[in-house]
Enzyme design. Sequence first.
Site, mmCIF file in Angstrom:
data_model
loop_
_atom_site.group_PDB
_atom_site.id
_atom_site.type_symbol
_atom_site.label_atom_id
_atom_site.label_comp_id
_atom_site.label_asym_id
_atom_site.label_seq_id
_atom_site.Cartn_x
_atom_site.Cartn_y
_atom_site.Cartn_z
ATOM 1 N N ARG A 11 -14.827 12.594 6.662
ATOM 2 C CA ARG A 11 -13.714 13.275 7.029
ATOM 3 C C ARG A 11 -13.350 14.235 6.055
ATOM 4 O O ARG A 11 -12.817 15.431 6.397
ATOM 5 C CB ARG A 11 -12.601 12.219 7.236
ATOM 6 C CG ARG A 11 -12.788 11.758 8.553
ATOM 7 C CD ARG A 11 -11.618 10.293 8.726
ATOM 8 N NE ARG A 11 -10.207 10.888 8.379
ATOM 9 C CZ ARG A 11 -9.266 9.953 7.777
ATOM 10 N NH1 ARG A 11 -9.509 8.834 7.478
ATOM 11 N NH2 ARG A 11 -8.207 10.476 7.631
ATOM 12 N N SER A 33 -7.593 4.047 9.143
ATOM 13 C CA SER A 33 -8.336 3.875 7.929
ATOM 14 C C SER A 33 -7.529 3.149 7.104
ATOM 15 O O SER A 33 -8.108 1.866 6.494
ATOM 16 C CB SER A 33 -8.680 5.281 7.136
ATOM 17 O OG SER A 33 -8.603 5.332 5.840
ATOM 18 N N ASP A 66 -15.151 2.645 7.086
ATOM 19 C CA ASP A 66 -14.217 3.458 6.456
ATOM 20 C C ASP A 66 -14.791 4.302 5.104
ATOM 21 O O ASP A 66 -14.493 5.727 5.003
ATOM 22 C CB ASP A 66 -12.852 2.664 6.025
ATOM 23 C CG ASP A 66 -11.846 3.650 5.417
ATOM 24 O OD1 ASP A 66 -11.539 4.526 6.011
ATOM 25 O OD2 ASP A 66 -11.398 3.589 4.159
ATOM 26 N N LYS A 89 -8.435 -1.554 6.279
ATOM 27 C CA LYS A 89 -8.659 -1.906 5.019
ATOM 28 C C LYS A 89 -7.843 -2.872 4.561
ATOM 29 O O LYS A 89 -8.152 -4.056 4.239
ATOM 30 C CB LYS A 89 -8.617 -0.934 4.020
ATOM 31 C CG LYS A 89 -9.798 0.186 3.658
ATOM 32 C CD LYS A 89 -9.509 1.157 2.639
ATOM 33 C CE LYS A 89 -8.549 1.965 2.836
ATOM 34 N NZ LYS A 89 -8.933 3.478 3.060
ATOM 35 N N HIS A 98 0.952 -1.172 -0.138
ATOM 36 C CA HIS A 98 -0.004 0.055 0.068
ATOM 37 C C HIS A 98 0.909 1.265 0.022
ATOM 38 O O HIS A 98 1.854 1.276 0.776
ATOM 39 C CB HIS A 98 -0.818 -0.003 1.389
ATOM 40 C CG HIS A 98 -1.556 1.215 1.205
ATOM 41 N ND1 HIS A 98 -2.958 1.317 0.600
ATOM 42 C CD2 HIS A 98 -1.618 2.408 1.852
ATOM 43 C CE1 HIS A 98 -3.475 2.456 1.031
ATOM 44 N NE2 HIS A 98 -2.653 3.075 1.723
HETATM 45 N N1 URA Z 1 -5.616 6.832 2.754
HETATM 46 C C1 URA Z 1 -6.659 6.088 3.407
HETATM 47 O O1 URA Z 1 -6.962 5.147 2.857
HETATM 48 N N2 URA Z 1 -7.161 6.852 4.480
HETATM 49 C C2 URA Z 1 -6.858 7.697 4.861
HETATM 50 O O2 URA Z 1 -7.423 8.338 5.916
HETATM 51 C C3 URA Z 1 -5.851 8.596 4.064
HETATM 52 C C4 URA Z 1 -5.311 8.078 3.132
#
Ligand code: URA
Length: 448
Positions: free
Chosen positions: A170, A185, A163, A189, A84
Site C-alpha cells: 500500500r 490493518s 498485513d 493486528k 493503540h
Molecule cells: N497504521 C496501521 O497499522 N495500518 C494502516 O493502514 C495505517 C496506520
Amino acid sequence: MALSIIDIIEKKKFNKELTKQEIQFWIDGYSKGKIPDYQSSALLMAIRLNGMTKNETFNLTDAMMHSGEIIDLSKIKGVTADKHSTGGVGDKTSLSLCPMVAALGLKVAKMSGRGLGFTGGTLDKLESIPGFSINLTSDAFIRQVNSIGMSIIGQSESIDIADKKLYALRDVTGTVDSIPLIASSIMSKKLASGADCILLDVKYGSGAFMSTKESAEELAKIMVEIGTYFGKNVQAEITSMNQPLGLAIGNILEVIEAIETLKGKGPKDFTELCLSSGATMLLQGNIFKNREAARTALKECIASGEAFNVFKKFVEAQGGDVSYIDNPKKFPTALYKHEIHCLKSGYITSINTMALGIESMHLGAGREKKEDIIDPTAGIILNKKLGDKVEKGSLLLTLYTEKEIDKTATQSINNYFEISDKPIHVGSPVEELITYSKEKKEFTILSE
Ligand code: URA
C-alpha cells in the site's frame, strides 16, 4: 466453481460486494506468495476507489488476523489491556499511561511499532534507554506481565503476515489512505495480539493521518464495531493533533518527558491525555466503575510514586539501565542546541504540527525510509503551545541535533506558527469517546 483472483479484481472494479470466501482466497493466496504483488495492487486500488461494505471490512479483518499466529494471553492472571494510537507528533503516551494503569491492576500486554515519516514510534523511544530490549520470547513476555503488570515489545514476525506484506505494498501504490484498509490493518493486528480490552486513540488534525475530525470518527467507529463484533471490549477516543502532544518531540527528549509526567511534573495536555485514557482503560477492565474514582486513583498512583516504580521495574525487566530513569540528566544530549525565537508578538492560534514532525525527522529523530538510523538525542522542545501569549524575541522552541543548523531556520520555523491578536480557547486533547453496543447496534459518543 474454483475462485480466480482476476474475477475478484473484476468484481471489485465494478463495485460489487466481495464474499467472505473471495476475500479469504485473496488474503490466503497473497500471504503465501501464490498471488503476486501486481494483482494485489490492482485489487487494493479498486478497494481504495470504491470502498468496502461493513461486511467486507469485517471479513478482510478476519482473514488478515488469521494469516498468522494469534497470541494466547490466557496464562496472564487478570484483565489484559492494550492501546493503540494512530500516530502523531510527540506521542509518548504508552510510556506514561501503561505504568499508570498497570499500577492499578490492569495487565498491559502490548506490542508496538517503529516510527516512520513525521510520526514517532514507541519502540524507538524505548530503545533510546541504554540496554532496553524490545525482543522477549512469548513466555518471558507473559511472565513479565504477570509479575510486574506490563510489557511492551516489538510486533512478533509471526502475527498478521498479510498485513506486513499488504502495508508495504500500500505504501508504494498510493493505497494507504483508505478507511476500510486502515481499519482492517490496525484491527487485525490488535485482535491477533490477544488482549481483552483495547483502547484506540484516533488522532486528527495537522499532525495526524486523518486531517478532519469527521474522518477520524468514521475510522474510529468502524474499528470499534469490528472489535466489538470479535468479542473484545474496544473503545476509541478522538484526540486532537493540532499541536504536538506535550513539549518534547524526539526519542530521548520524550522518554524524559514521560518520566517527568510519571512524577507529576508533566505538561498539562499530556498529563490530561494520560488521565483521561487511563480512566477509560480502567473502566473497560472493570477495575473501577466510575470515571472520577478512576481519575483520582490515577492521580494518587502518580503522587505516591507507584506509577513511576512500575515504569522502573518494566525498564529493568527488559534489560534497560534504570540509573538513567533515576537520573535523566545521564542521557546523552545532542551536539547542537539551537534556540528559535518568536518573530512576532500575540497569541499562538495555530501550529503546523506535521511540519514540526518533519523538522524533527530532518534533525535526526525520525526515519524518512525504513532503513534510516535514528539519532536518539535529536528533536525539539517547545517553549510555547497553542493559545499561549508570546512576545517578539521570546523563546519559541529549541532544536536538538548532531547536524549543522541552517541559518534560515528561525524564519521557516516561525512560519509553522500562526500568531494573532486574539486569544483562542484550547480544550482537552481528548474530544470524544466512542463505544458500541452489540445488543442495541448503536454507538455512544461522549464529548468532552
Ligand atoms: N497504521 C496501521 O497499522 N495500518 C494502516 O493502514 C495505517 C496506520
